[in-house]
Enzyme design. Structure first.
Site, PDB file in Angstrom:
ATOM      1  N   THR A 185      -2.865  -1.125  11.788  1.00 17.33           N
ATOM      2  CA  THR A 185      -3.246  -1.750  10.775  1.00 17.33           C
ATOM      3  C   THR A 185      -2.699  -3.116  10.966  1.00 17.33           C
ATOM      4  O   THR A 185      -1.871  -3.633  11.495  1.00 17.33           O
ATOM      5  CB  THR A 185      -2.568  -1.137   9.380  1.00 17.33           C
ATOM      6  N   GLU A 329      -7.495   3.790   9.239  1.00 17.10           N
ATOM      7  CA  GLU A 329      -7.179   5.097   9.105  1.00 17.10           C
ATOM      8  C   GLU A 329      -8.208   6.143   8.906  1.00 17.10           C
ATOM      9  O   GLU A 329      -8.085   7.293   9.129  1.00 17.10           O
ATOM     10  CB  GLU A 329      -6.214   5.268   7.559  1.00 17.10           C
ATOM     11  N   LYS A 439      -3.105  -7.522 -13.880  1.00 12.65           N
ATOM     12  CA  LYS A 439      -2.781  -6.836 -15.248  1.00 12.65           C
ATOM     13  C   LYS A 439      -2.528  -7.990 -16.326  1.00 12.65           C
ATOM     14  O   LYS A 439      -1.396  -8.514 -16.039  1.00 12.65           O
ATOM     15  CB  LYS A 439      -1.592  -5.963 -14.777  1.00 12.65           C
ATOM     16  N   TRP A 444      -6.520  -4.128 -17.364  1.00  9.69           N
ATOM     17  CA  TRP A 444      -6.820  -4.446 -15.885  1.00  9.69           C
ATOM     18  C   TRP A 444      -8.077  -5.451 -15.842  1.00  9.69           C
ATOM     19  O   TRP A 444      -9.047  -5.445 -16.654  1.00  9.69           O
ATOM     20  CB  TRP A 444      -7.073  -3.190 -15.191  1.00  9.69           C
TER      21      TRP A 444
END
Length: 549
Positions: A185, A329, A439, A444
């Site tokens: 990654t 992944e 936030k 949100w």
């Protein structure tokens, strides 16, 4: 158990190579050079080189399980490594050339690479690691360019190395669950994490990618993926294309809009792939010049959310953008957006809303969304948000040699770190990364949605939104905007906010709009929001100073 009578033939990369060598040997390949010329070849020539390459590696002591790295761009020689290394039982480790030196040092040592195939254009980067990568005993230089300085233990030219191999290599019988390849990654937090792909997972991914409602690859196609071959196996497209017998075109490292359009046009490419930051300049060039790409049917787009304006813009030019989602992944293809037959009579605007989603999960995989605070599974109502989690036969079950791996898994599911909704028809829409949600005042705000809206402004080329610490609201959104070249110095913050005013709630409007010449990017072309936050740190300091004044 009542046993089946089916042959137990392992699924391995050798299956794909058999098709390349025996069925599609006459299909053309082309690799473009810095001068813009094409080096032309065929799968048959590639197959001959693959045998010699495997033989040469075996003579160098490479055995089953040996990690062999590649450090280069998109070329036929890189594809030869894609086949020779796993087919002989060794492990192909594609190394991201854009990582920082300390990350490269870490992953090469962590993977214990013994041989590295390196493009000469990035040889100075590898030479900068001399003395810090003790497991590497041989570097094979894949193309023309700067001569080695002698800092590395041993280097050899690719042609010379091939000449040391035999014309035929006897492939060993492999366990389908053995490692075929590995990729790390990008390591935005902590050290990069290694994902090891098995032969079985690679083969299943190749079959799924070619399905009609997936990328839809057949023998008649010509693919040019602008996705680097060092990242997640170029989204698995080299193997999927080879398995189908499709021709392949390689752009090396050259992906400016003019060159991409020239290459797509000259080679009659029917399918391409890349992140939005590749296609936004291409769309701008097509709009400005009126050029046409009549053979290009569709573009696979992922890495970050494609703005609806990009989808609609390419559609004006007869090019369908297929929105996709996946991760290192997930091998990586996990979902794609296709307009279903039941939607064909919907208004174009409503179809565009669907096309802007990340799509429906592909066969063999499953997903769910889980509440960020309670851990409870959320309903598929298109409104409830949660972390997207996924499982399936080509999803990684752990990270290579990483004691912290368990943090990324939950009851057999991979925790993706993406926040999403899933509608009743199964279409997922990413709301944000868990770390990129803003936030504000207990509510949100989706940075992705704001970015897409801003990029729909006719004067905007690119935009990224980040949340910065605020003394009253916890966080507030700040938009970094790159105007189109012809509008630089003309576009204003008020113009952006006025454009957004009737599209989002008032408290979603960015507190600040900053204009930049370019946005920082990660090693795989995504917006580097950590770097952007650092660049904009003075904004948060100013807010704080104002509150205490």
């Amino acid at each position: 158990m009542f046993p089946s009578t089916m042959m137990d033939i392992p699924l391995t990369v050798q299956n794909i190579f058999w098709r390349v060598e025996r069925l599609f040997y006459d299909k053309p390949l082309a690799t473009y050079t810095e001068s813009g010329e094409a080096i032309r070849s065929t799968y048959g020539e590639l197959a001959r080189n693959v045998h010699r390459l495997a033989s040469a590696l075996a003579k160098e002591g490479v055995r089953e399980g040996t990690r062999v790295g590649t450090f280069g761009w998109n070329t036929q020689r890189h594809l030869e490594c894609y086949f020779a290394i796993p087919c002989m039982g060794a492990v192909l480790h594609t190394i991201n050339v854009r990582l920082f030196a300390d990350q490269l040092e870490y992953i090469i040592a962590h993977a214990e690479d013994e041989v590295i195939f390196c493009d000469r254009s990035v040889l100075p980067i590898l030479e900068g690691l001399a003395g810090k990568i003790p497991t590497v005993r041989l570097v094979v230089l894949m193309n023309d360019g700067p001569e080695p300085t002698g800092k590395l233990p041993r280097t050899v030219d690719y042609h010379e190395f091939l000449a040391s191999g035999d014309d035929h290599f006897a492939w060993p019988t492999l366990d389908e669950r053995a490692a075929a390849a590995m990729c790390y990654t990008s390591g935005t937090t902590g050290n990069p994490k290694g994902v090891v792909y098995s032969h079985r997972s690679t083969m299943i991914h190749s079959l799924v990618a070619a399905l009609p409602d997936s990328v839809n690859i057949s023998e008649v196609d010509t693919l040019m993926y602008a996705v680097p071959m060092f990242h997640a196996n170029a989204w698995g497209l080299p193997y999927a294309a080879a398995n189908a017998g499709a021709s392949q075109v390689f752009s090396d490292r050259f992906l400016d809009a003019e060159r991409v359009v020239n290459l797509l046009d000259r080679e009659g490419v029917t399918i391409s792939a890349g992140v939005p930051t590749v296609w936004l300049p291409v769309l701008n060039l097509l709009d400005q010049t009126g050029r046409k790409l009549p053979k290009l049917q569709r573009v696979l787009c992922g890495g970050s959310a494609a703005p609806p304006a990009l989808i609609a813009g390419l559609r004006r030019h007869g090019i369908r953008l297929v929105h996709a989602w996946g991760m290192t992944e997930t091998s990586p293809l996990a979902s794609l957006t296709r307009i279903r037959s039941t939607m064909l009579d919907w208004p174009e605007e409503k179809q565009l809303e669907v096309a802007a989603k990340q799509g429906v999960i592909v066969p063999t995989l499953e997903w769910r969304i889980v509440d960020l605070e309670t851990g409870n599974e959320q309903p598929w109502d298109g409104k409830s948000i949660g972390e997207l989690q996924i499982r399936g036969p080509y999803i990684t079950g752990t990270y290579y040699n990483d004691p912290t791996a368990s943090e990324k898994f939950m009851d057999g599911w991979l925790r993706t770190g993406d926040v999403a909704t899933i509608d009743p028809l199964g279409y997922v829409q990413l709301v944000d990364r868990t770390k990129d949600l803003v936030k504000s005042g207990g509510e949100w705000i989706s940075s992705v949605e704001l970015e897409n809206l801003i990029m729909a402004h006719p004067k905007v080329l690119e935009a990224a939104v980040v949340g910065l610490p605020h003394p009253r609201w916890q966080e507030r959104p700040v938009a970094a905007v790159v105007p189109k070249p012809e509008y630089r110095g003309q576009l204003t913050a008020d113009e952006i906010r006025e454009y957004l005013a009737d599209k989002v709630a008032k408290w979603w409007l960015p507190d600040e709009v900053v204009f930049l010449d370019a946005l920082p990017r990660t090693s795989v072309g995504k917006f580097a929001k950590n770097q952007l936050r650092d660049q904009l740190a003075d904004v948060a300091k100013r807010w704080s100073a104002s509150a205490t004044a």
